[in-house]
Motif scaffolding. Structure first.
Motif, mmCIF file in Angstrom:
data_model
loop_
_atom_site.group_PDB
_atom_site.id
_atom_site.type_symbol
_atom_site.label_atom_id
_atom_site.label_comp_id
_atom_site.label_asym_id
_atom_site.label_seq_id
_atom_site.Cartn_x
_atom_site.Cartn_y
_atom_site.Cartn_z
ATOM 1 N N GLU A 109 -10.454 7.991 1.091
ATOM 2 C CA GLU A 109 -11.010 7.595 -0.190
ATOM 3 C C GLU A 109 -10.744 8.665 -1.238
ATOM 4 O O GLU A 109 -10.631 9.854 -0.927
ATOM 5 C CB GLU A 109 -12.529 7.391 -0.082
ATOM 6 C CG GLU A 109 -12.949 6.350 0.939
ATOM 7 C CD GLU A 109 -14.437 6.382 1.221
ATOM 8 O OE1 GLU A 109 -14.994 5.315 1.554
ATOM 9 O OE2 GLU A 109 -15.050 7.477 1.103
ATOM 10 N N SER A 135 -12.451 6.122 6.668
ATOM 11 C CA SER A 135 -11.324 5.640 5.882
ATOM 12 C C SER A 135 -10.985 6.719 4.863
ATOM 13 O O SER A 135 -11.773 7.637 4.618
ATOM 14 C CB SER A 135 -11.666 4.316 5.175
ATOM 15 O OG SER A 135 -12.726 4.511 4.250
ATOM 16 N N PRO A 179 0.811 -1.222 0.000
ATOM 17 C CA PRO A 179 0.000 0.000 0.000
ATOM 18 C C PRO A 179 0.842 1.270 0.000
ATOM 19 O O PRO A 179 1.705 1.465 0.855
ATOM 20 C CB PRO A 179 -0.825 -0.124 1.288
ATOM 21 C CG PRO A 179 -0.930 -1.592 1.521
ATOM 22 C CD PRO A 179 0.398 -2.140 1.097
ATOM 23 N N THR A 201 -3.697 -1.719 -8.473
ATOM 24 C CA THR A 201 -3.032 -0.430 -8.629
ATOM 25 C C THR A 201 -3.927 0.442 -9.496
ATOM 26 O O THR A 201 -4.282 0.048 -10.618
ATOM 27 C CB THR A 201 -1.648 -0.582 -9.277
ATOM 28 O OG1 THR A 201 -0.810 -1.369 -8.418
ATOM 29 C CG2 THR A 201 -0.997 0.778 -9.471
ATOM 30 N N VAL A 224 -2.466 4.960 -6.907
ATOM 31 C CA VAL A 224 -2.884 4.346 -5.643
ATOM 32 C C VAL A 224 -2.563 2.862 -5.705
ATOM 33 O O VAL A 224 -3.145 2.120 -6.510
ATOM 34 C CB VAL A 224 -4.393 4.549 -5.398
ATOM 35 C CG1 VAL A 224 -4.805 3.913 -4.068
ATOM 36 C CG2 VAL A 224 -4.741 6.026 -5.422
ATOM 37 N N ARG A 225 -1.647 2.428 -4.864
ATOM 38 C CA ARG A 225 -1.264 1.014 -4.843
ATOM 39 C C ARG A 225 -1.879 0.372 -3.610
ATOM 40 O O ARG A 225 -1.413 0.569 -2.495
ATOM 41 C CB ARG A 225 0.264 0.886 -4.832
ATOM 42 C CG ARG A 225 0.766 -0.477 -5.278
ATOM 43 C CD ARG A 225 2.253 -0.470 -5.485
ATOM 44 N NE ARG A 225 2.970 -0.270 -4.222
ATOM 45 C CZ ARG A 225 4.270 -0.046 -4.127
ATOM 46 N NH1 ARG A 225 4.994 0.037 -5.229
ATOM 47 N NH2 ARG A 225 4.851 0.120 -2.960
ATOM 48 N N ASN A 226 -2.945 -0.382 -3.824
ATOM 49 C CA ASN A 226 -3.636 -1.091 -2.757
ATOM 50 C C ASN A 226 -3.186 -2.548 -2.732
ATOM 51 O O ASN A 226 -2.403 -2.973 -3.583
ATOM 52 C CB ASN A 226 -5.153 -0.980 -2.969
ATOM 53 C CG ASN A 226 -5.684 0.398 -2.582
ATOM 54 O OD1 ASN A 226 -5.053 1.126 -1.815
ATOM 55 N ND2 ASN A 226 -6.838 0.763 -3.118
ATOM 56 N N PRO A 227 -3.651 -3.352 -1.763
ATOM 57 C CA PRO A 227 -3.147 -4.727 -1.661
ATOM 58 C C PRO A 227 -3.217 -5.533 -2.953
ATOM 59 O O PRO A 227 -2.268 -6.226 -3.305
ATOM 60 C CB PRO A 227 -4.041 -5.331 -0.573
ATOM 61 C CG PRO A 227 -4.357 -4.182 0.312
ATOM 62 C CD PRO A 227 -4.509 -3.012 -0.607
ATOM 63 N N GLN A 267 -10.459 3.104 -2.194
ATOM 64 C CA GLN A 267 -9.869 3.230 -0.862
ATOM 65 C C GLN A 267 -8.386 3.560 -0.976
ATOM 66 O O GLN A 267 -7.707 3.105 -1.894
ATOM 67 C CB GLN A 267 -10.031 1.921 -0.079
ATOM 68 C CG GLN A 267 -11.468 1.504 0.166
ATOM 69 C CD GLN A 267 -12.110 2.267 1.306
ATOM 70 O OE1 GLN A 267 -11.432 2.731 2.194
ATOM 71 N NE2 GLN A 267 -13.424 2.390 1.268
ATOM 72 N N LEU A 268 -7.892 4.340 -0.020
ATOM 73 C CA LEU A 268 -6.457 4.630 0.072
ATOM 74 C C LEU A 268 -5.904 3.846 1.266
ATOM 75 O O LEU A 268 -5.847 4.334 2.390
ATOM 76 C CB LEU A 268 -6.223 6.143 0.253
ATOM 77 C CG LEU A 268 -6.820 7.061 -0.818
ATOM 78 C CD1 LEU A 268 -6.525 8.519 -0.487
ATOM 79 C CD2 LEU A 268 -6.269 6.705 -2.193
ATOM 80 N N TRP A 269 -5.502 2.604 1.012
ATOM 81 C CA TRP A 269 -5.026 1.740 2.093
ATOM 82 C C TRP A 269 -3.768 2.304 2.755
ATOM 83 O O TRP A 269 -3.495 2.024 3.923
ATOM 84 C CB TRP A 269 -4.725 0.347 1.542
ATOM 85 C CG TRP A 269 -5.938 -0.489 1.308
ATOM 86 C CD1 TRP A 269 -6.853 -0.333 0.309
ATOM 87 C CD2 TRP A 269 -6.384 -1.600 2.082
ATOM 88 N NE1 TRP A 269 -7.847 -1.293 0.407
ATOM 89 C CE2 TRP A 269 -7.581 -2.078 1.482
ATOM 90 C CE3 TRP A 269 -5.893 -2.250 3.217
ATOM 91 C CZ2 TRP A 269 -8.280 -3.169 1.990
ATOM 92 C CZ3 TRP A 269 -6.583 -3.343 3.715
ATOM 93 C CH2 TRP A 269 -7.766 -3.788 3.108
#
Length: 212
Positions: free
Chosen positions: A111, A109, A76, A93, A87-90, A120-122
């Motif tokens: 966003e 959260s 993340p 991307t 945005v690189r989430n689990p 979402q922005l993890w």
């Protein structure tokens, strides 16, 4: 880069003028190191000393667990440049040109809104505890200013780290939205480099369990 004051604080990393700003969660990175160390110790020990199918269970477990730990702790991140934010989430991307960004918000959260969709922005976790702490600090500072009858020039309300990061992203979106090079549509790419080994580990674990 300085370490955040609290484990859950996102860390803005600012390099030269041409470099992206990078936001990560310090607590996630620390947790990832601990989890990988624990999984490696237990898994490798079981592979070396285990008997029967135990080494195979350990191998399958490592193939499944390690990519997931990496996905939720090290992956993340939010990269913000002059033309776009990435945005690189689990498991995905998302690349968003600033012209496509409709808003950035930190509620329960973090966003970002683009093209009628919510992402979402993890990498920027919201801590309600940190918000309350910041609010108490601001209240004490305001009370002290009232007693002195003045406030520092340019002083403003304190914000929690996640709220500060989201405010910076919203400012960048507003600043660069009209750039010619910041136009385009959202692009979403699945993180197959994480999903493939995790799926292989799950399949191997199921096979070993069935054979056992």
């Amino acid at each position: 880069m300085t370490s955040p004051d609290t484990p859950s604080s996102p860390q803005p990393e600012t390099g030269p003028g041409y470099a992206d700003r990078i936001y990560r969660s310090g607590s996630a990175l620390a947790g990832g190191v601990l989890l990988l160390g624990l999984a490696g110790w237990l898994g490798i020990d079981a592979m070396i000393r285990g008997e029967g199918r135990t080494p195979w269970f350990a191998l399958a477990g490592l193939l499944l667990v390690v990519p997931l730990v990496v996905a939720f702790t090290f992956r993340p991140a939010v990269f913000a440049g002059e033309d776009r934010m990435r945005v690189r989430n689990p498991f995905r991307t998302i690349t968003l040109p600033w012209g496509a960004v409709e808003g950035v918000r930190a509620g329960y959260s973090s966003e970002v809104f683009a093209e009628g969709r919510t992402f979402q922005l993890w990498a920027i976790p919201v801590s309600l505890r940190e918000r309350k702490k910041t609010a108490r600090r601001s209240a004490r500072s305001a009370a002290a200013d009232d007693v002195r009858g003045s406030s520092p020039v340019g002083a403003g309300p304190d914000r929690a780290p996640a709220d500060e990061a989201v405010a910076e992203l919203a400012e960048l979106a507003e600043r660069y939205a009209r750039r010619e090079t910041a136009q385009g549509t959202a692009e979403v790419r699945w993180a197959y480099e994480v999903l493939a080994p995790a799926a292989a580990g799950a399949v191997l674990l199921a096979v070993v369990a069935l054979l056992g």
